[in-house]
Design a protein around this motif. Sequence first.
Motif, mmCIF file in Angstrom:
data_model
loop_
_atom_site.group_PDB
_atom_site.id
_atom_site.type_symbol
_atom_site.label_atom_id
_atom_site.label_comp_id
_atom_site.label_asym_id
_atom_site.label_seq_id
_atom_site.Cartn_x
_atom_site.Cartn_y
_atom_site.Cartn_z
ATOM 1 N N LEU A 24 42.442 -132.578 10.232
ATOM 2 C CA LEU A 24 42.490 -133.135 11.580
ATOM 3 C C LEU A 24 41.251 -133.963 11.896
ATOM 4 O O LEU A 24 41.333 -134.961 12.606
ATOM 5 N N ILE A 30 39.898 -138.830 16.630
ATOM 6 C CA ILE A 30 39.673 -137.436 17.035
ATOM 7 C C ILE A 30 38.352 -137.334 17.797
ATOM 8 O O ILE A 30 37.374 -137.999 17.463
ATOM 9 N N LEU A 33 37.766 -130.714 18.556
ATOM 10 C CA LEU A 33 38.754 -129.957 17.795
ATOM 11 C C LEU A 33 38.382 -128.487 17.802
ATOM 12 O O LEU A 33 37.218 -128.139 17.597
ATOM 13 N N ILE A 44 43.224 -130.217 20.331
ATOM 14 C CA ILE A 44 42.602 -131.479 19.945
ATOM 15 C C ILE A 44 42.411 -132.369 21.157
ATOM 16 O O ILE A 44 43.224 -132.377 22.070
ATOM 17 N N PHE A 56 48.484 -136.439 14.262
ATOM 18 C CA PHE A 56 47.895 -135.128 14.002
ATOM 19 C C PHE A 56 48.930 -134.160 13.434
ATOM 20 O O PHE A 56 48.628 -133.401 12.513
#
Length: 73
Positions: A24, A30, A33, A44, A56
């Motif tokens: 991820l 991103i 997380l 996320i 994802f």
Amino acid sequence: METKIIKIKDIVNEQDADKIAHVLQHVWGIGQLDVNIKRGEATISFDKNMASYEDFVQAIHESGYAVEDGGLQ
């Protein structure tokens, strides 16, 4: 930033969580997380202009895990 929770099947130990976190973290966009073993989910935060929720979910599938009900929570 958009935040989503992805319910992931068969997370049983820290190695599973680390593997999921690793894939991820490599998805473009991103932000934050958190993979929670007890709840079997990943939370996320991501830039929706750079990545989609489906990116994802796809990364999780490619790492050998499945999401529950499409993963959306």
